[in-house]
Write a protein that holds these residues in place. Structure first.
Motif, PDB file in Angstrom:
ATOM      1  N   ILE A 249      43.200  41.133  49.609  1.00  0.00           N
ATOM      2  CA  ILE A 249      42.620  39.793  49.532  1.00  0.00           C
ATOM      3  C   ILE A 249      41.257  39.843  48.842  1.00  0.00           C
ATOM      4  O   ILE A 249      40.946  39.011  47.985  1.00  0.00           O
ATOM      5  CB  ILE A 249      42.500  39.177  50.940  1.00  0.00           C
ATOM      6  CG1 ILE A 249      43.896  38.892  51.511  1.00  0.00           C
ATOM      7  CG2 ILE A 249      41.675  37.892  50.896  1.00  0.00           C
ATOM      8  CD1 ILE A 249      43.888  38.424  52.949  1.00  0.00           C
ATOM      9  N   LEU A 250      40.444  40.823  49.218  1.00  0.00           N
ATOM     10  CA  LEU A 250      39.138  40.980  48.575  1.00  0.00           C
ATOM     11  C   LEU A 250      39.299  41.289  47.085  1.00  0.00           C
ATOM     12  O   LEU A 250      38.562  40.746  46.243  1.00  0.00           O
ATOM     13  CB  LEU A 250      38.355  42.099  49.270  1.00  0.00           C
ATOM     14  CG  LEU A 250      37.825  41.762  50.664  1.00  0.00           C
ATOM     15  CD1 LEU A 250      37.372  43.034  51.385  1.00  0.00           C
ATOM     16  CD2 LEU A 250      36.678  40.770  50.572  1.00  0.00           C
ATOM     17  N   TRP A 251      40.227  42.151  46.752  1.00  0.00           N
ATOM     18  CA  TRP A 251      40.496  42.508  45.352  1.00  0.00           C
ATOM     19  C   TRP A 251      40.830  41.247  44.562  1.00  0.00           C
ATOM     20  O   TRP A 251      40.309  41.023  43.453  1.00  0.00           O
ATOM     21  CB  TRP A 251      41.646  43.517  45.324  1.00  0.00           C
ATOM     22  CG  TRP A 251      41.847  44.264  44.044  1.00  0.00           C
ATOM     23  CD1 TRP A 251      41.629  43.823  42.776  1.00  0.00           C
ATOM     24  CD2 TRP A 251      42.357  45.609  43.922  1.00  0.00           C
ATOM     25  NE1 TRP A 251      41.976  44.798  41.861  1.00  0.00           N
ATOM     26  CE2 TRP A 251      42.423  45.904  42.530  1.00  0.00           C
ATOM     27  CE3 TRP A 251      42.784  46.566  44.836  1.00  0.00           C
ATOM     28  CZ2 TRP A 251      42.891  47.134  42.062  1.00  0.00           C
ATOM     29  CZ3 TRP A 251      43.248  47.795  44.364  1.00  0.00           C
ATOM     30  CH2 TRP A 251      43.290  48.086  42.997  1.00  0.00           C
ATOM     31  N   LEU A 252      41.696  40.406  45.107  1.00  0.00           N
ATOM     32  CA  LEU A 252      42.068  39.155  44.433  1.00  0.00           C
ATOM     33  C   LEU A 252      40.859  38.231  44.307  1.00  0.00           C
ATOM     34  O   LEU A 252      40.592  37.664  43.237  1.00  0.00           O
ATOM     35  CB  LEU A 252      43.185  38.458  45.216  1.00  0.00           C
ATOM     36  CG  LEU A 252      43.560  37.045  44.750  1.00  0.00           C
ATOM     37  CD1 LEU A 252      44.115  37.069  43.333  1.00  0.00           C
ATOM     38  CD2 LEU A 252      44.574  36.421  45.710  1.00  0.00           C
ATOM     39  N   GLY A 253      40.116  38.067  45.394  1.00  0.00           N
ATOM     40  CA  GLY A 253      38.972  37.174  45.367  1.00  0.00           C
ATOM     41  C   GLY A 253      37.907  37.592  44.383  1.00  0.00           C
ATOM     42  O   GLY A 253      37.150  36.752  43.866  1.00  0.00           O
ATOM     43  N   VAL A 279      39.864  41.902  33.330  1.00  0.00           N
ATOM     44  CA  VAL A 279      40.445  43.220  33.046  1.00  0.00           C
ATOM     45  C   VAL A 279      39.528  44.334  33.543  1.00  0.00           C
ATOM     46  O   VAL A 279      39.960  45.265  34.222  1.00  0.00           O
ATOM     47  CB  VAL A 279      40.722  43.376  31.537  1.00  0.00           C
ATOM     48  CG1 VAL A 279      41.135  44.817  31.213  1.00  0.00           C
ATOM     49  CG2 VAL A 279      41.818  42.405  31.104  1.00  0.00           C
ATOM     50  N   ASN A 280      38.253  44.257  33.214  1.00  0.00           N
ATOM     51  CA  ASN A 280      37.307  45.300  33.629  1.00  0.00           C
ATOM     52  C   ASN A 280      37.180  45.374  35.141  1.00  0.00           C
ATOM     53  O   ASN A 280      37.060  46.460  35.717  1.00  0.00           O
ATOM     54  CB  ASN A 280      35.933  45.049  32.999  1.00  0.00           C
ATOM     55  CG  ASN A 280      35.868  45.497  31.555  1.00  0.00           C
ATOM     56  OD1 ASN A 280      36.710  46.264  31.091  1.00  0.00           O
ATOM     57  ND2 ASN A 280      34.871  45.026  30.838  1.00  0.00           N
ATOM     58  N   THR A 281      37.201  44.215  35.793  1.00  0.00           N
ATOM     59  CA  THR A 281      37.120  44.189  37.253  1.00  0.00           C
ATOM     60  C   THR A 281      38.311  44.909  37.867  1.00  0.00           C
ATOM     61  O   THR A 281      38.165  45.733  38.784  1.00  0.00           O
ATOM     62  CB  THR A 281      37.066  42.732  37.752  1.00  0.00           C
ATOM     63  OG1 THR A 281      35.885  42.100  37.249  1.00  0.00           O
ATOM     64  CG2 THR A 281      37.070  42.664  39.272  1.00  0.00           C
ATOM     65  N   ASN A 282      39.496  44.626  37.361  1.00  0.00           N
ATOM     66  CA  ASN A 282      40.699  45.258  37.900  1.00  0.00           C
ATOM     67  C   ASN A 282      40.719  46.761  37.633  1.00  0.00           C
ATOM     68  O   ASN A 282      41.095  47.555  38.507  1.00  0.00           O
ATOM     69  CB  ASN A 282      41.942  44.609  37.294  1.00  0.00           C
ATOM     70  CG  ASN A 282      43.213  45.073  37.960  1.00  0.00           C
ATOM     71  OD1 ASN A 282      43.461  44.767  39.120  1.00  0.00           O
ATOM     72  ND2 ASN A 282      44.014  45.833  37.232  1.00  0.00           N
ATOM     73  N   MET A 283      40.313  47.162  36.441  1.00  0.00           N
ATOM     74  CA  MET A 283      40.341  48.580  36.102  1.00  0.00           C
ATOM     75  C   MET A 283      39.340  49.379  36.939  1.00  0.00           C
ATOM     76  O   MET A 283      39.604  50.512  37.342  1.00  0.00           O
ATOM     77  CB  MET A 283      40.053  48.774  34.617  1.00  0.00           C
ATOM     78  CG  MET A 283      41.091  48.137  33.711  1.00  0.00           C
ATOM     79  SD  MET A 283      42.791  48.650  34.074  1.00  0.00           S
ATOM     80  CE  MET A 283      42.756  50.338  33.505  1.00  0.00           C
ATOM     81  N   ALA A 284      38.178  48.786  37.218  1.00  0.00           N
ATOM     82  CA  ALA A 284      37.179  49.470  38.043  1.00  0.00           C
ATOM     83  C   ALA A 284      37.689  49.657  39.465  1.00  0.00           C
ATOM     84  O   ALA A 284      37.479  50.709  40.083  1.00  0.00           O
ATOM     85  CB  ALA A 284      35.871  48.678  38.051  1.00  0.00           C
ATOM     86  N   ALA A 285      38.369  48.647  39.995  1.00  0.00           N
ATOM     87  CA  ALA A 285      38.939  48.760  41.337  1.00  0.00           C
ATOM     88  C   ALA A 285      40.008  49.848  41.376  1.00  0.00           C
ATOM     89  O   ALA A 285      40.061  50.661  42.317  1.00  0.00           O
ATOM     90  CB  ALA A 285      39.528  47.423  41.768  1.00  0.00           C
ATOM     91  N   ASN A 310      38.279  51.618  50.878  1.00  0.00           N
ATOM     92  CA  ASN A 310      36.861  51.451  50.555  1.00  0.00           C
ATOM     93  C   ASN A 310      36.539  51.917  49.140  1.00  0.00           C
ATOM     94  O   ASN A 310      35.603  51.410  48.508  1.00  0.00           O
ATOM     95  CB  ASN A 310      35.996  52.201  51.568  1.00  0.00           C
ATOM     96  CG  ASN A 310      35.761  51.395  52.834  1.00  0.00           C
ATOM     97  OD1 ASN A 310      35.856  50.170  52.831  1.00  0.00           O
ATOM     98  ND2 ASN A 310      35.458  52.077  53.926  1.00  0.00           N
ATOM     99  N   GLY A 311      37.302  52.891  48.624  1.00  0.00           N
ATOM    100  CA  GLY A 311      37.107  53.328  47.245  1.00  0.00           C
ATOM    101  C   GLY A 311      37.395  52.216  46.254  1.00  0.00           C
ATOM    102  O   GLY A 311      36.652  52.016  45.279  1.00  0.00           O
ATOM    103  N   ALA A 312      38.471  51.463  46.505  1.00  0.00           N
ATOM    104  CA  ALA A 312      38.791  50.320  45.640  1.00  0.00           C
ATOM    105  C   ALA A 312      37.677  49.280  45.702  1.00  0.00           C
ATOM    106  O   ALA A 312      37.249  48.742  44.673  1.00  0.00           O
ATOM    107  CB  ALA A 312      40.118  49.700  46.055  1.00  0.00           C
ATOM    108  N   LEU A 313      37.184  49.003  46.912  1.00  0.00           N
ATOM    109  CA  LEU A 313      36.108  48.021  47.062  1.00  0.00           C
ATOM    110  C   LEU A 313      34.822  48.506  46.410  1.00  0.00           C
ATOM    111  O   LEU A 313      34.089  47.720  45.796  1.00  0.00           O
ATOM    112  CB  LEU A 313      35.879  47.739  48.546  1.00  0.00           C
ATOM    113  CG  LEU A 313      37.057  47.111  49.295  1.00  0.00           C
ATOM    114  CD1 LEU A 313      36.713  46.930  50.760  1.00  0.00           C
ATOM    115  CD2 LEU A 313      37.453  45.772  48.667  1.00  0.00           C
TER     116      LEU A 313
END
Length: 443
Positions: A249-253, A279-285, A310-313
């Motif tokens: 949910i956080l990833w989507l938001g 795109v950059n936001t998704n790749m960093a996650a 937590n690594g994704a966040l």
């Protein structure tokens, strides 16, 4: 870290060369559109971004509910609802114009307008010359304010009283966050210096992390967390399925968090930039999650799901300071370092006996600082010195003020529940209800 930072910065700079060249090239003139159309699309961006960031409140609630023990789940859910409601009221009463004072600074460049509630557009009378509706801007900015308070909630879980927490939330959302954010986004002294934080790696995330760190120091660790022999007692969360759901949910938001921070969608170039930010936001996650997988395997001998979440966040937090100018490869590097930070910092905090229940300090504070300081590697309009000064100013202000408030609350009304309450769980003592009553054995 000091030796590796220049190397990392160099790699990121090389990876970002195509992006910088593209940004430097003259942009083709977009087809002219009416001011009405620009107003509508900009307003729509704020509203869509705003409700995506609001959805992050559900993400924080689910993440925290999954990472605390079952006897404290109801309390965490209540805290996330209450802090969001408090933030909404306080940001309207004082926060918004304190953060965006225009020409009405109380202390020029430092403190904006005090107690000047935000005015909305009259019914049926939008101001096209503003470029977007006043309500959409307020709604979008409010969501960032609430996010800052959510970060504090998780760190101090399982041992803090509810009323002191809510009082601190009033001060954080009404005063602390708007004041420090005004220094950059409101045109304050950091903005004049050239400091850059696109969507809030430091202004939002590290600020919440500094407030949480101060609270954790004053509050102390959970009972039994650290043993006299120096070892720590594991206290696993109640529901990793909820924690995983919260992360997604956080990833989507976050696409609203970073994407709508472009603050414009009324031209072809703005639309392209918003897409690039997504795109950059998704790749960093993604890079943050993969880096946490590798780092946790190397450090602990096996993969830890909570570290991966937590690594994704942390990857998301890291890219938030500058999600537009990096190339995709640079975004992967930035997010990957953030993900590794989320794993490496956890045992460091344990050695200092700083009890962070959900890992918010590594994710939001440390990764937020990393993401802000590395901005000049991809954005040539900034400098490392200015970024460091900005982080230091915001960090010192937030930490010191938060520490004073926590200490005053501790001395006057107490901020920690008693040992028996902590052992039995806060749900029954603080709220008189349990999240999972069907699993409680009859007494």
């Amino acid at each position: 870290m000091k030796k590796t930072l220049p190397l990392i910065a160099s790699l990121v700079s090389l990876a970002a060369l195509p992006a910088m060249a593209q940004d430097a090239a003259p942009a083709e003139a977009a087809d002219a559109v009416s001011a009405d159309v620009v107003y509508i699309f900009n307003t729509l961006l704020f509203l869509i971004g705003g409700f995506l960031v609001m959805w992050m409140a559900a993400g924080f609630a689910m993440l925290e509910a999954g990472l605390v023990r079952s006897k404290n789940v109801t309390t965490q859910l209540f805290k996330n609802v209450s802090l969001f409601a408090i933030a909404g009221i306080m940001y309207w009463i004082v926060g918004y114009n304190l953060m965006y004072p225009g020409d009405g600074w109380t202390v020029p460049g430092v403190i904006g307008q005090l107690f000047s509630p935000k005015a909305m557009d009259p019914v049926g009378a939008g101001d096209v010359t503003a470029g977007y509706s006043a309500g959409s801007d307020f709604f979008f900015q409010l969501m960032f304010c609430a996010t800052t308070a959510s970060i504090v909630s998780g760190t101090l879980a399982e041992r803090i009283k509810l009323w002191p927490f809510m009082i601190f939330t009033v001060i954080l959302t009404g005063f602390i966050y708007p004041i420090e954010a005004s220094w950059q986004w409101g045109g304050g002294f950091l903005s004049e210096m050239g400091f850059s934080d696109f969507a809030g790696s430091t202004l939002v995330h590290a600020t919440g992390g500094f407030a949480a760190l101060a609270g954790a120091i004053v509050l102390g660790a959970r009972y039994g967390k650290y043993r006299p022999d120096g070892r720590q007692h594991p206290m696993p969360g109640s529901n990793l399925a909820l924690a995983t759901l919260g992360t997604f949910i956080l990833w989507l938001g976050w696409f609203g968090f970073n994407g709508a921070s472009q603050l414009a969608l009324g031209s072809v170039n703005d639309a392209a930039d918003v897409s690039r930010i997504f795109v950059n936001t998704n790749m960093a996650a993604s890079a943050g999650a993969v880096a946490a997988i590798i780092t946790s395997q190397l450090m602990f001998g096996k993969i830890d799901l909570t570290m991966v979440l937590n690594g994704a966040l942390a990857g998301l937090v890291s890219i938030t300071a500058e999600p537009l100018t990096p190339s995709v490869f640079a975004a992967i590097l930035i997010g990957g370092v953030g993900g590794a930070i989320a794993v490496v910092v956890v045992p460091m905090l344990d050695k200092m006996k700083i009890d962070d229940v959900v890992g918010a300090i590594p994710v939001h504070l440390v990764a937020g600082i990393w993401g802000t300081i590395i901005v000049p590697a991809t954005n040539p309009d900034t400098s490392f010195i200015t970024q460091i000064i900005g982080v230091a100013a915001i960090g010192a202000f937030t930490f010191v003020v938060s520490m004073v408030i926590w200490m005053v609350l501790k001395a006057t009304m107490g901020i920690r529940v008693d040992q028996e309450t902590e052992i039995n769980g806060l749900d029954v003592s603080e709220l008189g209800m349990e999240a999972y009553p069907d699993f409680v054995q009859a007494k």
